[in-house]
Design a protein around this motif. Structure first.
Motif, mmCIF file in Angstrom:
data_model
loop_
_atom_site.group_PDB
_atom_site.id
_atom_site.type_symbol
_atom_site.label_atom_id
_atom_site.label_comp_id
_atom_site.label_asym_id
_atom_site.label_seq_id
_atom_site.Cartn_x
_atom_site.Cartn_y
_atom_site.Cartn_z
ATOM 1 N N ALA A 13 9.219 -0.284 7.432
ATOM 2 C CA ALA A 13 9.373 -1.905 7.172
ATOM 3 C C ALA A 13 9.103 -2.694 7.189
ATOM 4 O O ALA A 13 9.175 -3.686 6.853
ATOM 5 C CB ALA A 13 10.095 -1.935 8.945
ATOM 6 N N ALA A 14 7.255 -2.485 6.929
ATOM 7 C CA ALA A 14 6.741 -3.475 6.421
ATOM 8 C C ALA A 14 6.639 -3.636 4.974
ATOM 9 O O ALA A 14 5.968 -4.403 4.334
ATOM 10 C CB ALA A 14 4.797 -3.446 6.766
ATOM 11 N N GLY A 15 7.597 -2.892 4.160
ATOM 12 C CA GLY A 15 7.155 -2.631 2.717
ATOM 13 C C GLY A 15 6.464 -1.957 1.959
ATOM 14 O O GLY A 15 6.831 -1.600 1.145
ATOM 15 N N HIS A 16 5.761 -0.612 2.901
ATOM 16 C CA HIS A 16 4.968 -0.014 2.494
ATOM 17 C C HIS A 16 6.265 0.977 1.408
ATOM 18 O O HIS A 16 6.317 1.713 2.385
ATOM 19 C CB HIS A 16 4.304 0.208 3.271
ATOM 20 C CG HIS A 16 2.661 -1.091 3.161
ATOM 21 N ND1 HIS A 16 2.141 -2.136 2.951
ATOM 22 C CD2 HIS A 16 2.749 -1.493 4.546
ATOM 23 C CE1 HIS A 16 1.757 -2.677 2.960
ATOM 24 N NE2 HIS A 16 1.730 -2.759 4.760
ATOM 25 N N GLU A 17 5.152 1.736 0.817
ATOM 26 C CA GLU A 17 5.208 2.784 0.058
ATOM 27 C C GLU A 17 4.834 3.961 1.769
ATOM 28 O O GLU A 17 3.844 4.510 1.663
ATOM 29 C CB GLU A 17 5.148 3.832 -0.858
ATOM 30 C CG GLU A 17 5.201 5.211 -1.736
ATOM 31 C CD GLU A 17 4.173 5.704 -2.654
ATOM 32 O OE1 GLU A 17 4.687 6.643 -3.116
ATOM 33 O OE2 GLU A 17 2.865 4.617 -3.005
ATOM 34 N N ILE A 18 5.853 5.122 1.566
ATOM 35 C CA ILE A 18 5.735 7.183 2.404
ATOM 36 C C ILE A 18 5.718 7.337 1.773
ATOM 37 O O ILE A 18 7.110 7.727 0.946
ATOM 38 C CB ILE A 18 6.892 6.871 3.598
ATOM 39 C CG1 ILE A 18 6.311 5.786 4.005
ATOM 40 C CG2 ILE A 18 6.582 7.980 4.040
ATOM 41 C CD1 ILE A 18 7.162 5.519 5.486
ATOM 42 N N ALA A 19 4.452 8.058 1.216
ATOM 43 C CA ALA A 19 4.650 9.608 0.459
ATOM 44 C C ALA A 19 3.887 10.374 1.223
ATOM 45 O O ALA A 19 4.156 10.330 2.248
ATOM 46 C CB ALA A 19 2.773 9.397 -0.419
ATOM 47 N N ASP B 90 7.221 1.808 11.345
ATOM 48 C CA ASP B 90 7.626 0.394 11.068
ATOM 49 C C ASP B 90 6.523 0.576 9.587
ATOM 50 O O ASP B 90 5.964 -0.857 8.720
ATOM 51 C CB ASP B 90 5.794 0.097 11.943
ATOM 52 C CG ASP B 90 6.548 0.024 13.557
ATOM 53 O OD1 ASP B 90 7.588 -0.183 13.623
ATOM 54 O OD2 ASP B 90 5.996 0.254 14.938
ATOM 55 N N ILE B 91 5.820 1.789 8.811
ATOM 56 C CA ILE B 91 5.100 1.140 7.747
ATOM 57 C C ILE B 91 6.189 1.356 6.621
ATOM 58 O O ILE B 91 6.029 0.080 6.171
ATOM 59 C CB ILE B 91 4.399 2.703 7.403
ATOM 60 C CG1 ILE B 91 3.839 2.832 8.072
ATOM 61 C CG2 ILE B 91 4.487 2.832 5.998
ATOM 62 C CD1 ILE B 91 2.550 4.367 8.122
ATOM 63 N N SER C 38 0.642 -0.975 -0.499
ATOM 64 C CA SER C 38 -0.530 -0.083 -0.249
ATOM 65 C C SER C 38 0.411 1.447 -0.429
ATOM 66 O O SER C 38 2.038 1.217 0.296
ATOM 67 C CB SER C 38 -1.079 -0.407 1.454
ATOM 68 O OG SER C 38 -2.163 0.843 1.197
ATOM 69 N N THR C 39 0.101 2.587 -0.152
ATOM 70 C CA THR C 39 0.771 4.287 -0.153
ATOM 71 C C THR C 39 0.155 4.663 1.029
ATOM 72 O O THR C 39 -0.881 4.627 1.428
ATOM 73 C CB THR C 39 0.627 4.425 -1.505
ATOM 74 O OG1 THR C 39 0.982 4.063 -2.088
ATOM 75 C CG2 THR C 39 1.055 5.842 -1.284
ATOM 76 N N PHE C 40 0.964 4.915 2.539
ATOM 77 C CA PHE C 40 0.712 5.547 3.286
ATOM 78 C C PHE C 40 0.683 6.783 3.324
ATOM 79 O O PHE C 40 2.567 7.182 2.936
ATOM 80 C CB PHE C 40 1.477 4.954 4.614
ATOM 81 C CG PHE C 40 0.567 4.320 4.985
ATOM 82 C CD1 PHE C 40 -0.575 3.745 6.116
ATOM 83 C CD2 PHE C 40 1.235 2.688 4.292
ATOM 84 C CE1 PHE C 40 -0.632 2.437 6.715
ATOM 85 C CE2 PHE C 40 0.424 1.565 4.690
ATOM 86 C CZ PHE C 40 -0.481 1.328 5.632
ATOM 87 N N PHE C 41 0.231 8.109 3.136
ATOM 88 C CA PHE C 41 0.465 9.048 2.938
ATOM 89 C C PHE C 41 0.669 10.017 4.195
ATOM 90 O O PHE C 41 -0.412 9.796 5.227
ATOM 91 C CB PHE C 41 -1.121 9.786 2.098
ATOM 92 C CG PHE C 41 -0.698 9.712 0.865
ATOM 93 C CD1 PHE C 41 0.607 10.793 -0.182
ATOM 94 C CD2 PHE C 41 -0.977 8.559 0.563
ATOM 95 C CE1 PHE C 41 0.161 10.316 -1.692
ATOM 96 C CE2 PHE C 41 -1.221 8.461 -0.743
ATOM 97 C CZ PHE C 41 0.210 9.035 -2.124
ATOM 98 N N VAL C 42 1.187 10.503 4.923
ATOM 99 C CA VAL C 42 2.136 11.054 6.063
ATOM 100 C C VAL C 42 2.405 12.481 6.004
ATOM 101 O O VAL C 42 3.853 12.658 5.122
ATOM 102 C CB VAL C 42 3.385 9.810 6.674
ATOM 103 C CG1 VAL C 42 3.792 10.351 7.971
ATOM 104 C CG2 VAL C 42 2.852 8.456 6.430
ATOM 105 N N PRO C 43 1.850 13.035 6.764
ATOM 106 C CA PRO C 43 2.644 14.522 7.055
ATOM 107 C C PRO C 43 3.929 13.965 7.587
ATOM 108 O O PRO C 43 3.418 13.495 8.775
ATOM 109 C CB PRO C 43 1.599 15.069 7.811
ATOM 110 C CG PRO C 43 -0.265 14.418 7.783
ATOM 111 C CD PRO C 43 0.375 13.202 7.518
#
Length: 291
Positions: free
Chosen positions: A89-95, A86-87, A68-73
Motif C-alpha cells: 500500500a505504501a507503493g514499494h516493490e514486493i519481491a 502495508d508495504i 524500495s524493494t522488500f524481499f518477502v518469504p
C-alpha cells in the motif's frame, strides 16, 4: 567469462542506488533450526521486524521519497499479512525470497521449483502481487536457478556478486534464443546481518557493531561505487536495522544518497527494467569442470 559492461544510467546520472529489505522474520531462524519455534524469546526477536521494524522503515522511506524493494518469504506473508499489505500500500516493490527462507544449496530443480511456487502462491494470496524479482535466501543460487526463474516470468535476480553493475545473466548455452534475466549484484559488505545479528546458538559471533561504524562503511562503499558508475545495493533486515538507533543512522545515509543529484535512487524493479531496455549482451559466471 568477461566482466560486466558499464551501464548508462537515466537522465545522465552517474550511478544508481537501492535500499532493499529482507523481511525474513521468523522464517530465517526456522530454516536454520525448526525447533527454534519453541523458543519464545527467539521468536519475539524475529517478530520485531514485521511488528515494529517495518512500520518504522516505511515512515523513514516516506520522509525521503524513496521507493524500495522488500524481499518477502512466503511464510512471512502468511504469518504477517497486514505488514506485507502495508508495504504494498505504501507503493514499494514486493519481491520473492523463498518460502521458509530455505537454503537452496544442493537442492535439485524439482524441490527448488516447489519452494518457488509455494512462495509465489503465498505472495499472490496475501498481497495480490506476482513478483518480478527474486533474491535467494543467503544469496545461494544453484546453476539451474536462473532457468527456473525465467520459466516463472521473473525479470531479475539479486543474489550474485561478480560485478559492480547490473547485467543480463545468461540462462546457459542450451537456453532457447539466448534468453537471460537481469542480475542486480549484491555484496556481503553491504548487508546489515554481518553488523548486527546475534542470536545465541543460531547466528552471529556476539559482536554487535555500532550503527555509526556500519553506516560509515556503507557510506564509503556508496561513495566509491558512485565514482565507478556502479549500482549501490544495501540489504537490511527490519528485525535488525528497524531498531531505533540503527534506523536513525540508516536514515542519515538514505537522506544523503536520495539527495545526491548524480545518483538515481530507485527500486530494484525500476533498475532492472532500465537495464533490460539497454539490450546488453548476456554474460555469466561459469561452473567449474568436475572430475
Amino acid at each position: 567469462m568477461r566482466p560486466a559492461e558499464p551501464v548508462a544510467w537515466p537522465d545522465g546520472r552517474r550511478a544508481a542506488a537501492a535500499f532493499t529489505f529482507d523481511v525474513d522474520a521468523e522464517s530465517a531462524v526456522l530454516a536454520i533450526d525448526p525447533t527454534s519455534g519453541r523458543r519464545m524469546s527467539v521468536m519475539s526477536h524475529q517478530a520485531y521486524g514485521p511488528l515494529v521494524g517495518v512500520p518504522r522503515l516505511l515512515r523513514l522511506l516516506e520522509r525521503h521519497g524513496v521507493r524500495s524493494t522488500f524481499f518477502v518469504p512466503g511464510f512471512t506473508a502468511l504469518r504477517h499479512p497486514s505488514t506485507v499489505r502495508d508495504i504494498a500500500a505504501a507503493g514499494h516493490e514486493i519481491a520473492h525470497h523463498g518460502f521458509l527462507h530455505e537454503s537452496m544449496v544442493g537442492l535439485d530443480a524439482a524441490t527448488e521449483a516447489a519452494a518457488l511456487d509455494r512462495g509465489l502462491d503465498a505472495l499472490e494470496e496475501v498481497a495480490g502481487v506476482r513478483p518480478v524479482g527474486f533474491r535467494a535466501p543467503m544469496w545461494e543460487l544453484n546453476w539451474h536457478t536462473p532457468g527456473l526463474l525465467d520459466e516463472r516470468g521473473f525479470l531479475y535476480d539479486s543474489s550474485l556478486m561478480d560485478a559492480d553493475v547490473p547485467y543480463e545473466l545468461a540462462l546457459g548455452p542450451t537456453a532457447p534464443g539466448g534468453r537471460s534475466i537481469v542480475e542486480v549484484p549484491v555484496s556481503w559488505g553491504l548487508d546489515d546481518w554481518e553488523q548486527y545479528c546475534y542470536l545465541p546458538d543460531l547466528s552471529g559471533s556476539g559482536l554487535i557493531e555500532d550503527p555509526a561504524k556500519a553506516v560509515s562503511m556503507w557510506r564509503q562503499e556508496f561513495t566509491a561505487l558512485r565514482e565507478e558508475g556502479g549500482c549501490f545495493v544495501l540489504t537490511s533486515h527490519p528485525f535488525l536495522s528497524g531498531r531505533p538507533g540503527r534506523a536513525a543512522a540508516l536514515e542519515g545515509l538514505v537522506a544523503e544518497v536520495a539527495a545526491d543529484p548524480g545518483t538515481w535512487t530507485a527500486s530494484l524493479e525500476e533498475i532492472a527494467r532500465h537495464v533490460r531496455g539497454l539490450a546488453l549482451a548476456p554474460r555469466s559466471v561459469l561452473p567449474l569442470e568436475e572430475g
